[in-house]
Design an enzyme around this catalytic site. Structure first.
Site, PDB file in Angstrom:
ATOM      1  N   ASP A 146      47.254  60.656  48.963  1.00 38.19           N
ATOM      2  CA  ASP A 146      48.297  61.669  48.835  1.00 38.19           C
ATOM      3  C   ASP A 146      48.725  62.042  50.250  1.00 38.19           C
ATOM      4  O   ASP A 146      47.876  62.271  51.118  1.00 38.19           O
ATOM      5  CB  ASP A 146      47.747  62.930  48.161  1.00 38.19           C
ATOM      6  CG  ASP A 146      47.532  62.769  46.664  1.00 38.19           C
ATOM      7  OD1 ASP A 146      47.650  61.635  46.165  1.00 38.19           O
ATOM      8  OD2 ASP A 146      47.245  63.782  45.997  1.00 38.19           O
ATOM      9  N   SER A 197      44.581  64.086  58.686  1.00 43.75           N
ATOM     10  CA  SER A 197      44.159  62.714  58.965  1.00 43.75           C
ATOM     11  C   SER A 197      45.293  61.750  58.651  1.00 43.75           C
ATOM     12  O   SER A 197      46.315  62.142  58.104  1.00 43.75           O
ATOM     13  CB  SER A 197      42.928  62.364  58.132  1.00 43.75           C
ATOM     14  OG  SER A 197      41.965  63.399  58.189  1.00 43.75           O
ATOM     15  N   HIS A 210      42.044  55.532  48.747  1.00 48.34           N
ATOM     16  CA  HIS A 210      41.742  54.458  47.808  1.00 48.34           C
ATOM     17  C   HIS A 210      42.343  53.127  48.266  1.00 48.34           C
ATOM     18  O   HIS A 210      43.169  53.088  49.188  1.00 48.34           O
ATOM     19  CB  HIS A 210      42.284  54.842  46.431  1.00 48.34           C
ATOM     20  CG  HIS A 210      41.737  56.140  45.917  1.00 48.34           C
ATOM     21  ND1 HIS A 210      40.807  56.220  44.911  1.00 48.34           N
ATOM     22  CD2 HIS A 210      41.977  57.437  46.294  1.00 48.34           C
ATOM     23  CE1 HIS A 210      40.490  57.486  44.681  1.00 48.34           C
ATOM     24  NE2 HIS A 210      41.189  58.250  45.510  1.00 48.34           N
TER      25      HIS A 210
END
Length: 321
Positions: free
Chosen positions: A138, A281, A194
């Site tokens: 996200d 990040s 992911h």
């Protein structure tokens, strides 16, 4: 010595808060909400502090002497892992309107520290998988069909060098002129990431570095920050999209980059790769030349100088024709 460093850290932070006057804020950052095409303004935490750090002489001195160093992230990480930080969760959720219904545990009382909430898991099915290459996280994405297009976006984009970034001449040559995506995770985002496709994932290679901010307010000054921050990379070998290089980039207040996948194993699209502890990040995806084509809206928005919101599992690219 550690106690002295902590005192210096707190003193410097308080000083920078005083110098970062409200009427001296950095430029606003616009982004596009992919679902409806709406242009929005990002609420950047501590934008006054960032302006002081990256624009003033005293701020730059503090940045190089103290803020980029591991102790800042270590101290921040210690606090976020302590029970003292748990009281921040409720305010954080309310301020940023975080949807608790999609979390594995929707009861705030379940989280005993702020970090436990920060790298929370989601319920199965909360992020449906679409076709093609999907977003691994996200966040907000910039998509470049060729790494040669990067200098046109960043003020000092020409300083970005693949060999310096990857610390490997062979890898740099492999991805020269290939496609590149930058997915930036803000502190309010879900912070597990992911795999963007199915394949075989190599071991993670660590590259030592500092802890500069990856806020857009800092990156607008120079993409060279990516070549200086702590980072790790892994090669995902796929049948459809070639070898995808996944680079996890740490930043100020990111105490840890945690890999949760098994090295040299086969993975499915959407499988968890790892997570970041507290802080903003970034994930960088590199594709071999001619292997994929990014979705048109992502390319066009990037050309306009704006990021686009994406969610885990959302399609970002397809196999090149």
């Amino acid at each position: 010595m550690k106690r002295l460093s902590l005192v210096l850290l707190l003193f410097t932070f308080i000083s920078c808060q005083k110098e970062a006057e409200p009427d001296n804020k950095m430029e606003t950052i616009k982004y596009i909400e992919r679902a409806n095409g709406e242009v929005k303004t990002e609420n950047v935490p501590s934008d006054g502090v960032l302006k002081w750090l990256y624009s003033s002489a005293t701020g730059k001195a503090a940045l190089h002497i103290l803020f980029k160093r591991k102790i800042v992230s270590a101290v921040g990480g210690w606090y976020m892992d302590s029970k003292l930080s748990a009281k921040r969760v409720t305010d954080f959720v309310n301020e940023h309107h975080i949807n608790l219904n999609e979390c594995e545990f929707s009861d705030i009382q379940h989280y005993k520290t702020f970090n436990e909430f920060f790298y929370r898991k989601l319920k199965p099915g909360a992020r449906p998988l679409e076709e093609g290459v999907v977003s691994p996280a996200d966040g907000k994405i910039l998509a470049f069909q060729s790494t040669k297009d990067i200098p046109s976006f960043f003020i000092k984009g020409s300083e970005f060098n693949l060999q310096t970034f990857l610390g490997d001449e062979g890898l740099a040559n492999k991805y020269e002129a290939g496609a590149m995506a930058i997915i930036r995770l803000a502190p309010v985002d879900y912070h597990r990431y992911h795999f963007p496709a199915a394949g075989k994932a190599s071991e993670s290679v660590k590259i030592k570095g500092h802890y500069y901010s990856v806020s857009p307010l800092a990156l607008r000054g120079s993409l060279k920050i990516f070549c200086e921050n702590k980072r790790e990379h892994c090669t995902l070998s796929t049948d459809e999209f070639g070898d995808i290089l996944i680079v996890d980039v740490g930043a100020t207040m990111v105490g840890s980059i945690i890999q949760t996948y098994e090295s040299n194993s086969k993975v499915n699209k959407g499988d968890e790769k790892g997570y970041f502890a507290f802080g903003g990040s970034t994930l960088v995806l590199l594709f071999e030349k001619g292997k994929i084509t990014f979705d048109t809206d992502l390319i066009e928005n990037t050309k306009k100088g704006m990021e686009t919101t994406v969610k885990v599992g959302e399609k970002i690219a397809a196999e090149a024709n």
